[in-house]
Write an enzyme that holds these catalytic residues in place. Structure first.
Site, PDB file in Angstrom:
ATOM      1  N   CYS A  16       7.130  -1.066   2.045  1.00 26.78           N
ATOM      2  CA  CYS A  16       6.685   0.259   1.614  1.00 26.78           C
ATOM      3  C   CYS A  16       6.210   0.273   0.157  1.00 26.78           C
ATOM      4  O   CYS A  16       6.874  -0.257  -0.734  1.00 26.78           O
ATOM      5  CB  CYS A  16       7.830   1.245   1.798  1.00 26.78           C
ATOM      6  SG  CYS A  16       7.397   2.920   1.336  1.00 26.78           S
TER       7      CYS A  16
ATOM      8  N   CYS B 135      12.756  -0.301   0.987  1.00 29.23           N
ATOM      9  CA  CYS B 135      12.207  -0.918   2.201  1.00 29.23           C
ATOM     10  C   CYS B 135      11.091  -1.884   1.801  1.00 29.23           C
ATOM     11  O   CYS B 135      10.220  -1.547   1.004  1.00 29.23           O
ATOM     12  CB  CYS B 135      11.677   0.152   3.155  1.00 29.23           C
ATOM     13  SG  CYS B 135      12.948   1.304   3.700  1.00 29.23           S
TER      14      CYS B 135
ATOM     15  N   GLU C 211       1.935  12.341  -3.844  1.00 31.18           N
ATOM     16  CA  GLU C 211       0.826  12.419  -2.890  1.00 31.18           C
ATOM     17  C   GLU C 211       1.168  13.317  -1.712  1.00 31.18           C
ATOM     18  O   GLU C 211       2.330  13.395  -1.308  1.00 31.18           O
ATOM     19  CB  GLU C 211       0.536  11.029  -2.313  1.00 31.18           C
ATOM     20  CG  GLU C 211       0.036  10.051  -3.322  1.00 31.18           C
ATOM     21  CD  GLU C 211      -0.055   8.639  -2.742  1.00 31.18           C
ATOM     22  OE1 GLU C 211      -0.250   8.492  -1.518  1.00 31.18           O
ATOM     23  OE2 GLU C 211       0.087   7.695  -3.532  1.00 31.18           O
TER      24      GLU C 211
ATOM     25  N   CYS D 293       1.303   6.347   2.742  1.00 34.62           N
ATOM     26  CA  CYS D 293       2.100   6.853   1.628  1.00 34.62           C
ATOM     27  C   CYS D 293       2.223   5.902   0.444  1.00 34.62           C
ATOM     28  O   CYS D 293       2.382   4.701   0.600  1.00 34.62           O
ATOM     29  CB  CYS D 293       3.480   7.269   2.118  1.00 34.62           C
ATOM     30  SG  CYS D 293       4.614   5.933   2.393  1.00 34.62           S
TER      31      CYS D 293
ATOM     32  N   CYS E 169       1.488  16.170   5.242  1.00 30.68           N
ATOM     33  CA  CYS E 169       2.540  15.180   5.005  1.00 30.68           C
ATOM     34  C   CYS E 169       2.952  15.330   3.544  1.00 30.68           C
ATOM     35  O   CYS E 169       2.128  15.166   2.645  1.00 30.68           O
ATOM     36  CB  CYS E 169       1.977  13.792   5.287  1.00 30.68           C
ATOM     37  SG  CYS E 169       3.143  12.480   4.900  1.00 30.68           S
TER      38      CYS E 169
HETATM   39  N1  SAH Z   1      11.942   7.727   3.439  1.00 34.28           N
HETATM   40  C1  SAH Z   1      11.585   8.296   4.687  1.00 34.28           C
HETATM   41  C2  SAH Z   1      10.236   8.979   4.746  1.00 34.28           C
HETATM   42  C3  SAH Z   1       9.084   8.367   4.042  1.00 34.28           C
HETATM   43  S1  SAH Z   1       8.190   7.047   4.739  1.00 34.28           S
HETATM   44  C4  SAH Z   1      11.703   7.261   5.773  1.00 34.28           C
HETATM   45  O1  SAH Z   1      12.013   6.128   5.489  1.00 34.28           O
HETATM   46  O2  SAH Z   1      11.531   7.602   6.934  1.00 34.28           O
HETATM   47  C5  SAH Z   1       7.442   7.621   6.204  1.00 34.28           C
HETATM   48  C6  SAH Z   1       7.289   6.519   7.235  1.00 34.28           C
HETATM   49  O3  SAH Z   1       6.299   5.546   6.832  1.00 34.28           O
HETATM   50  C7  SAH Z   1       8.575   5.763   7.461  1.00 34.28           C
HETATM   51  O4  SAH Z   1       8.756   5.502   8.815  1.00 34.28           O
HETATM   52  C8  SAH Z   1       8.303   4.480   6.710  1.00 34.28           C
HETATM   53  O5  SAH Z   1       9.145   3.459   7.138  1.00 34.28           O
HETATM   54  C9  SAH Z   1       6.831   4.268   7.019  1.00 34.28           C
HETATM   55  N2  SAH Z   1       6.153   3.316   6.146  1.00 34.28           N
HETATM   56  C10 SAH Z   1       6.406   3.009   4.866  1.00 34.28           C
HETATM   57  N3  SAH Z   1       5.570   2.058   4.428  1.00 34.28           N
HETATM   58  C11 SAH Z   1       4.773   1.752   5.450  1.00 34.28           C
HETATM   59  C12 SAH Z   1       3.704   0.831   5.625  1.00 34.28           C
HETATM   60  N4  SAH Z   1       3.299   0.034   4.642  1.00 34.28           N
HETATM   61  N5  SAH Z   1       3.109   0.794   6.836  1.00 34.28           N
HETATM   62  C13 SAH Z   1       3.514   1.604   7.843  1.00 34.28           C
HETATM   63  N6  SAH Z   1       4.495   2.482   7.744  1.00 34.28           N
HETATM   64  C14 SAH Z   1       5.132   2.547   6.557  1.00 34.28           C
END
Ligand code: SAH
Length: 364
Positions: A122, A119, A95, A344, A108
């Site tokens: 996520c 995480c 995406e 994302c 993005c």
């Molecule tokens: N792997 C990298 C980049 C991808 S995620 C990282 O961890 O930074 C981009 C951002 O979106 C990161 O800060 C991640 O923690 C956040 N993110 C992921 N899932 C999310 C969610 N459900 N709600 C809000 N932010 C989220």
């Protein structure tokens, strides 16, 4: 040289490398610029009309222009944000999100198919890592979005699916390609890279002294809470991460950005806000002069599988006010594309789920 099914991946090359590749095939030197110009405008061999048919056929035998296909496109009625589901050469899906800001169009981009980091909040990591993206596939997202919208993209955030520093070599190659004046010419100062905190790679990146903005996904200010939502914290804890941020600032002079996702009842109380301010100050002031930072507060996007709920607007406001009162520069991230599930990983997930459902129907 990067190859795909035995053929050279031309879009992962810079102009010099492309010139050398073509010279080895016996193609005239001036062709490199023509071919490069077509590729960065999203045109494959078939559309390169100033090349003879026989040359195009010859190229297609030993090389590919690895551009993604648009599988789905969702356009927000609220703010014109466009979310793309791109198909890759092997059928995998990623995406990208195109956002219009006053300071310019921002894309993005995804860095991996899936993500190995785990995480808890996520959507991208739910099925683990499928594979890492090639430099051409990182670049291709921007090229395809520019071609589709007919608009120039001036800013990039590496905040889509995947962990860019887990795909380190290809990410660096991409950063060099994208800022190359022969190519898309997007300057490093217009690029942000977000990481969950791979300290060894942050140190490697610092040595390159690129002018990109480093964005750290912090999400909690004490190791117990952070380890419970981000497994990487068990390898590199908050204190070692903040030390790496300091080294990054010392090497590059760039302000560091921190992302903090607010999850209702998990990390969003006033006590957590104070804890965050204290942890940042401890990390920032240790040893020498403090370095400039900014905290982005993001109410969590609700992902069905995680069960996490977003914080109430009053809790978000309060959290932000406490940080400001403590002297920490913080803002709440403006949400774009909320009507198209623009965060994302969620479109890829729903598309995979739909495929599985279709498979189930066939099995029945
Ligand atoms: N792997 C990298 C980049 C991808 S995620 C990282 O961890 O930074 C981009 C951002 O979106 C990161 O800060 C991640 O923690 C956040 N993110 C992921 N899932 C999310 C969610 N459900 N709600 C809000 N932010 C989220």
């Amino acid at each position: 040289m990067i190859t795909i099914d035995g053929r050279a991946d031309l879009l992962s090359m810079n102009l010099t490398e492309l010139g050398e590749f073509l010279a080895a095939l016996g193609v005239e030197k001036y062709r490199a610029k023509q071919i490069y110009g077509w590729m960065v405008r999203g045109v494959g061999f078939d559309g390169m009309t100033n090349l003879s048919k026989s040359l195009r056929e010859r190229l297609a035998e030993s090389a590919v222009v690895n551009l993604p296909t648009i599988e789905r496109r969702l356009v927000s009625k609220l703010d014109g944000t466009v979310k793309y589901l791109f198909g890759l050469y092997d059928g995998n899906l990623i995406e990208s999100v195109f956002m219009r800001y006053k300071h310019g169009n921002t894309l993005c981009v995804s860095s991996e198919v899936g993500c190995p980091m785990g995480c808890r909040f996520c959507a991208s990591t739910l099925g683990g890592l499928v594979r890492r993206l090639l430099p051409s596939e990182l670049l291709g997202q921007i090229i395809a979005a520019e071609r589709d919208t007919g608009e120039r993209i001036s800013n990039i955030v590496m905040m889509g699916i995947g962990e860019p520093l887990d795909n380190y070599d290809n990410t660096i190659k991409f950063l060099r390609l994208v800022s190359d004046p022969d190519g898309l010419d997007i300057g490093s100062r217009h690029i942000s890279l977000s990481t969950c905190g791979l300290v060894d790679k942050i140190d490697e990146l610092a040595k390159l002294e690129l002018q990109i903005t480093l964005s750290i996904s912090l999400h909690a200010a004490d190791d117990e809470t952070r380890s419970s939502i981000m497994p990487i914290n068990k390898k590199w804890n908050i204190s070692s991460l903040l030390d790496a941020c300091r080294r990054y600032f010392d090497a590059t002079g760039r302000r560091i950005s921190f992302e903090y996702t607010l999850i209702s009842g998990k990390n969003d109380s006033p006590a957590y806000a104070k804890r965050l301010a204290a942890a940042l100050k401890r990390g920032l002031y240790r040893n020498s002069r403090p370095f400039p930072i900014h905290v982005n507060l993001i109410p969590v996007n609700e992902v069905a599988e995680t069960g996490y709920r977003r914080s109430a607007p009053e809790a978000v406001k309060r959290f932000c006010e406490i940080l400001s009162a403590e002297g920490i520069n913080a803002t709440v991230r403006r949400k774009l594309g909320s009507d198209i599930n623009a965060s994302c990983g969620q479109l890829r997930r729903s598309s995979l789920a739909a495929e599985n459902a279709a498979d189930d129907t066939v099995d029945d």
